[in-house]
Enzyme design. Structure first.
Site, PDB file in Angstrom:
ATOM      1  N   ASP A 205     -42.960  -5.197  67.870  1.00 37.74           N
ATOM      2  CA  ASP A 205     -41.856  -5.024  66.933  1.00 37.74           C
ATOM      3  C   ASP A 205     -42.390  -4.591  65.566  1.00 37.74           C
ATOM      4  O   ASP A 205     -43.391  -5.140  65.073  1.00 37.74           O
ATOM      5  CB  ASP A 205     -41.115  -6.363  66.799  1.00 37.74           C
ATOM      6  CG  ASP A 205     -39.812  -6.236  66.052  1.00 37.74           C
ATOM      7  OD1 ASP A 205     -38.933  -5.497  66.528  1.00 37.74           O
ATOM      8  OD2 ASP A 205     -39.670  -6.864  64.986  1.00 37.74           O
ATOM      9  N   GLU A 260     -43.590  -0.125  68.139  1.00 40.43           N
ATOM     10  CA  GLU A 260     -42.383   0.390  67.485  1.00 40.43           C
ATOM     11  C   GLU A 260     -42.851   0.897  66.129  1.00 40.43           C
ATOM     12  O   GLU A 260     -43.150   0.115  65.226  1.00 40.43           O
ATOM     13  CB  GLU A 260     -41.333  -0.708  67.301  1.00 40.43           C
ATOM     14  CG  GLU A 260     -40.034  -0.125  66.765  1.00 40.43           C
ATOM     15  CD  GLU A 260     -39.129  -1.110  66.031  1.00 40.43           C
ATOM     16  OE1 GLU A 260     -37.965  -0.755  65.807  1.00 40.43           O
ATOM     17  OE2 GLU A 260     -39.581  -2.202  65.645  1.00 40.43           O
TER      18      GLU A 260
HETATM   19  C1  NOJ Z   1     -36.886  -3.939  65.308  1.00 43.51           C
HETATM   20  C2  NOJ Z   1     -36.048  -4.446  66.425  1.00 43.51           C
HETATM   21  O1  NOJ Z   1     -35.912  -3.448  67.392  1.00 43.51           O
HETATM   22  C3  NOJ Z   1     -34.727  -4.854  65.812  1.00 43.51           C
HETATM   23  O2  NOJ Z   1     -33.759  -5.153  66.771  1.00 43.51           O
HETATM   24  C4  NOJ Z   1     -34.970  -6.029  64.896  1.00 43.51           C
HETATM   25  O3  NOJ Z   1     -33.778  -6.363  64.234  1.00 43.51           O
HETATM   26  C5  NOJ Z   1     -36.026  -5.700  63.862  1.00 43.51           C
HETATM   27  N1  NOJ Z   1     -37.147  -5.018  64.408  1.00 43.51           N
HETATM   28  C6  NOJ Z   1     -36.528  -6.964  63.197  1.00 43.51           C
HETATM   29  O4  NOJ Z   1     -37.285  -7.702  64.120  1.00 43.51           O
END
Ligand code: NOJ
Length: 532
Positions: A205, A260
């Site tokens: 993440d 990500e």
């Molecule tokens: C990215 C995640 O995909 C999203 O859903 C989340 O709210 C944020 N990061 C914070 O963790």
């Protein structure tokens, strides 16, 4: 077929299906998806033909951000099941030949995590507070915004002049201090905990946010001076991933990371060096408009930058954070921009569906890994009329409703047209946590399974045929609105993004089309796979 460790490169061209557990299948009957529900539907994913699943966070969490606020990284939230269910899931998936990637959330935890609670209790200046970013003072410590709206700082106690703590997301998600060795050691230990239970990889993440510039300087003066952001994509973050890669490499079989990474493409490649992450999400592709020149240029630059570091590209059309592709492609502006893309703008869903079908044949024909966000294979669209009182995404609340948030792409899946809640739960069980549109009855998986013209059949056929597609991508020059490329000797993909039909190459055999083809032409917003 059960998995073996004999394919070290499984991840280089894998199709990964993203499971958003609260919306996938409800086994307990409480209206929220869970691991027993997921286990019961795994055979459907194996039939679809995916190679792996990525499960959004399943950890113990107060759910301030749907599980991206983790209170215990070594346990499953009771809403989703138990550790025993997780073990069962891993075994069942592996038995079906599916790898399992889980989410790891290292930038922040929950304000209910024992470390944060201890830090709050220990008070200003304590060693416990060193694990996070606490600051004192009358004013906000700097100008950093929360990604969900408002400032990235909240006071520990709103009624007193207590310290502020940093949260780049909701106040329920305090950011860790990654300069602290205990934070680093803890996360390597968490990785090991799950690798030892058998997970095949982690989706990381907000992988680019972990390190903050020393002193936490305000952003505006840096922006004005053209300096890099004080909290995005800091160069020191790469050390963390080198350490993580060593951990992954110490296990049997290839265990992988997918980051990500909302970063500039030039930066992306630094995360994908051979001693760092295996793959990273290709967001420029997801954000691109449905437009031939733009897509071609992104495909070319993606392939070039990945070739430099020897990593496979990923191709993504959606996820649990962005407007579903059917809705996006049915709008006048087909690109994705945050937060403007979240505003409810009219969409022609029939057109969007037609384009999303063609887009599926395009991205599944590209070399590298492809991700499917649950429901894309059913042709589901963004649900834009969720009543305010049912919305749950913190984005909605932190912007006082100005941004509807991400609930619209998280509505529970329809499985069986004739069942209560379209089979998301079982008969007599609680209503799904978000209401499903009545029109989704016709989109239920069982209603599509035997219909060769359905979106589900298109995905199933494409995934089956994709196994025999191999080799580099070679463009075949074509008219401006057409994308045409070959891979290997016998495979060609042709996509017409223009408004007029174009002639198909003479003598080619159509093996798959995103819409009916007749008269030797390829209609507008249609893709075909050809052989010969
Ligand atoms: C990215 C995640 O995909 C999203 O859903 C989340 O709210 C944020 N990061 C914070 O963790």
């Amino acid at each position: 077929m059960p998995l073996t460790d004999s394919d070290p490169d499984w991840w280089r061209d894998a199709v990964v299906y993203q499971v958003y557990p609260r919306s996938f299948a409800d086994g307990s009957g409480d209206g929220v998806g869970d691991l027993p529900g997921l286990i019961s539907r795994l055979p459907r994913l194996a039939e679809l033909g995916v190679d792996a699943i990525w499960i959004s966070p399943w950890y113990r969490s107060p759910m301030a951000d749907a599980g991206y606020d983790v209170a215990d990284y070594r346990d499953i939230d009771p809403l989703f099941g138990t550790l025993a269910d997780a073990d069962k899931l891993l075994a069942a998936a592996h038995e079906l030949g599916l790898r399992v990637i889980i989410d790891i959330v290292p930038n922040h935890c929950s304000d209910q995590h024992p470390w944060f609670r201890a830090a709050v209790a220990a008070g200003p200046g304590s060693a416990e507070r060193e694990l996070f970013h606490f600051r004192s003072g009358d004013e906000l410590p700097n100008d950093w915004p929360s990604a969900f709206g408002g400032p990235a700082w909240t006071r520990v106690d709103s009624d007193s002049a207590e310290d502020w703590y940093l949260h780049l997301f909701s106040p329920g998600q305090p950011d860790f201090n990654w300069d602290h060795p205990e934070v680093r050691a803890e996360f390597e230990s968490i990785l090991r905990f799950w690798f030892e239970r058998g997970v095949d990889g982690f989706r990381i993440d907000v992988a680019n946010l972990l390190i903050k510039q020393r002193g936490l300087p305000s952003r505006a003066p840096l922006d004005a001076a053209g300096e890099p952001s004080p909290y995005e994509d800091r160069p020191e973050v790469h050390d963390i991933y080198r350490g993580w890669r060593r951990v992954a490499n110490s296990y049997v079989g290839t265990r992988i990371f997918v980051g990500e990474l909302w970063v500039h493409p030039d930066s992306l490649k630094r995360y994908l060096r051979p001693d760092e992450l295996h793959t990273g999400f290709n967001f420029p592709y997801l954000q691109a408009p449905w437009q031939a020149a733009e897509l071609r240029s992104i495909i070319d630059s993606t392939l070039a930058l990945h070739a430099e570091v020897g990593a496979p590209p990923t191709w993504v059309l959606g996820n649990h954070d962005v407007t579903r592709v059917v809705t996006r492609y049915g709008r006048e502006d087909t690109s994705w921009t945050e937060p403007a893309g979240r505003l409810v703008v009219p969409s022609d869903l029939e057109l969007g569906t037609r384009r999303a079908r063609a887009a599926a044949l395009l991205y599944l024909a590209l070399p590298g890994c492809a991700y499917i966000y649950q429901g894309e294979e059913l042709g589901l669209w963004e649900v834009e009329d969720i009543p305010a009182e049912l919305r749950q995404d913190p984005t909605f609340f932190q912007t006082q409703g100005a941004n509807p948030g991400r609930d619209g792409c998280r509505v529970p899946l329809p499985w069986e047209a004739g069942e209560t809640w379209f089979g998301f739960g079982t008969s007599g069980t609680a209503e799904p946590w978000l209401p499903q549109p009545e029109a989704w009855r016709a989109y239920a998986a069982d209603a599509q399974a035997d219909d060769p013209s359905s979106v589900l059949a298109l995905y199933r056929d494409a995934l089956r045929l994709r196994h025999s597609v191999d080799g580099d991508l070679d463009w075949v020059e074509s008219s401006a609105d057409v994308l045409r490329f070959r891979r290997g000797a016998g495979f060609e993909c042709l996509v017409n993004l223009g408004s007029e039909a174009v002639p198909l190459p003479a003598g080619a055999e159509i093996v798959l089309g995103s819409a009916p083809i007749s008269g030797g032409t390829l209609p507008s917003d249609t893709a075909v796979w050809l052989r010969g």
